[in-house]
Design a protein around this motif. Structure first.
Motif, mmCIF file in Angstrom:
data_model
loop_
_atom_site.group_PDB
_atom_site.id
_atom_site.type_symbol
_atom_site.label_atom_id
_atom_site.label_comp_id
_atom_site.label_asym_id
_atom_site.label_seq_id
_atom_site.Cartn_x
_atom_site.Cartn_y
_atom_site.Cartn_z
ATOM 1 N N LEU A 38 0.843 -1.196 0.000
ATOM 2 C CA LEU A 38 0.000 0.000 0.000
ATOM 3 C C LEU A 38 0.877 1.245 0.000
ATOM 4 N N ALA A 92 -3.204 1.134 -6.745
ATOM 5 C CA ALA A 92 -2.390 1.599 -5.624
ATOM 6 C C ALA A 92 -2.123 3.097 -5.680
ATOM 7 N N ALA A 328 1.365 -2.503 -8.917
ATOM 8 C CA ALA A 328 0.521 -1.378 -8.524
ATOM 9 C C ALA A 328 -0.812 -1.382 -9.293
#
Length: 329
Positions: A38, A92, A328
């Motif tokens: 994250l 992300a 991502a």
């Protein structure tokens, strides 16, 4: 040059308040970034709402200190949900955009004139740490080994801080060895595969965001208590970037890397800064270097060293390249 003074201040920096605060913030980021993938660029906001939650509860509303701690923790959890609910189902980079904006919004709210009666504006809040230091078991004096010593107030803050670091590292170690931690790392590698196995990816991400924020917010409490005051500019965006630098320096997804990285980062800053200051005072550097620009030069030199580290060892000192190969999506 006074190498003895430089050595003493450098060693004290390796275990000092800044190292403790940034280590806790980096442990939280390591949970979110290193293990779950994250991109939380608003860790400063988590520390800020915790510190202000405690400070405002005690200094503004004159309520008990422990209630302030509870309110600070609750504010951190609420912030994590507010940031995570609209973003964690997306790519992300959406979380990165939202969190960096939220951190700046939180800082500006804390320093705004409109809410100065509550948050204290740019002056912040003081007079909230009395109950914490009333629990201090150390009698007045200095504690340490020889010149590496601190007064009783700093010793109490550092004792609590390093105990929290040990507990946080132990918690991370146990969690990442558990099935929960293995699912978290699998989400980092390929969340679609994890979702196909029936796991609730959104729930795991939210848990990681909340846990990382709560661990990081402990640093916010200590930052405020160690200085016996809290100001909004202590929690600027650069705070988060320093914490990320520490995680990358030590190596992502390693339990003790944030702690080692924090110590190395502050040792480098203090050592380079003090060495340059002593060299300028002794006339060993060209006139281009002055006392006024030493701060900028030390960041340039430390930054150059970090760039070389990323070129020749991008995984950090203790890291593994596979741990930073993020997807991502």
């Amino acid at each position: 040059m006074d190498w003895n003074t430089i050595l003493i201040t450098t060693v004290k920096a390796s275990i000092g308040l800044e190292t403790v605060v940034y280590a806790l913030a980096a442990i939280g980021i390591n949970i979110q970034f290193g293990y779950a993938g994250l991109l939380n660029f608003g860790q400063a906001a988590f520390l800020g709402v915790a510190a202000y939650g405690m400070a405002v509860t005690v200094a503004t509303f004159h309520l008990p200190f422990w209630l302030g701690i509870v309110i600070g923790l609750a504010a951190t959890v609420v912030l994590a949900f507010l940031l995570g609910i609209p973003t964690l189902r997306l790519r992300a980079d959406y979380l990165a955009i939202v969190t960096i904006a939220a951190a700046e919004i939180v800082r500006l709210v804390f320093r705004s004139v409109k809410f100065s009666s509550v948050f204290g504006g740019s002056d912040g809040r003081q007079n909230f740490s009395g109950d914490f230091f009333a629990m201090n078991p150390y009698s007045p004096g200095t504690y340490g080994i020889g010149p590496i010593s601190f007064n009783e107030r700093v010793t109490w803050v550092l004792t609590v801080g390093w105990v929290l670091i040990v507990i946080a590292c132990g918690l991370v170690y146990l969690l990442m060895k558990s099935p929960w931690g293995r699912v978290l790392k699998a989400i980092r590698e390929d969340e679609d595969a994890v979702r196909s196995l029936g796991k609730n990816v959104f729930s795991y991400k939210m848990q990681a965001l909340v846990l990382g924020g709560v661990v990081g917010c402990l640093g916010g409490f200590l930052f405020a208590l160690g200085q016996a005051s809290v100001q909004p500019d202590l929690f600027s965006t650069e705070f988060t970037f320093y914490a990320y630098t520490i995680v990358i320096l030590g190596g992502a997804a390693r339990v003790f890397s944030p702690v080692v990285g924090a110590a190395i980062f502050w040792v480098l800053l203090v050592f380079v800064g003090n060495t340059l200051s002593e060299a300028v005072s002794a006339g060993l550097l060209p006139s281009l270097f002055t006392v006024n620009n030493i701060g900028a030069v030390r960041f340039m030199l430390v930054g150059l060293g970090l760039m070389l580290l990323l070129i020749f060892r991008p995984q950090g000192i203790f890291g593994d390249k596979r741990e930073i190969a993020l997807d991502a999506r």
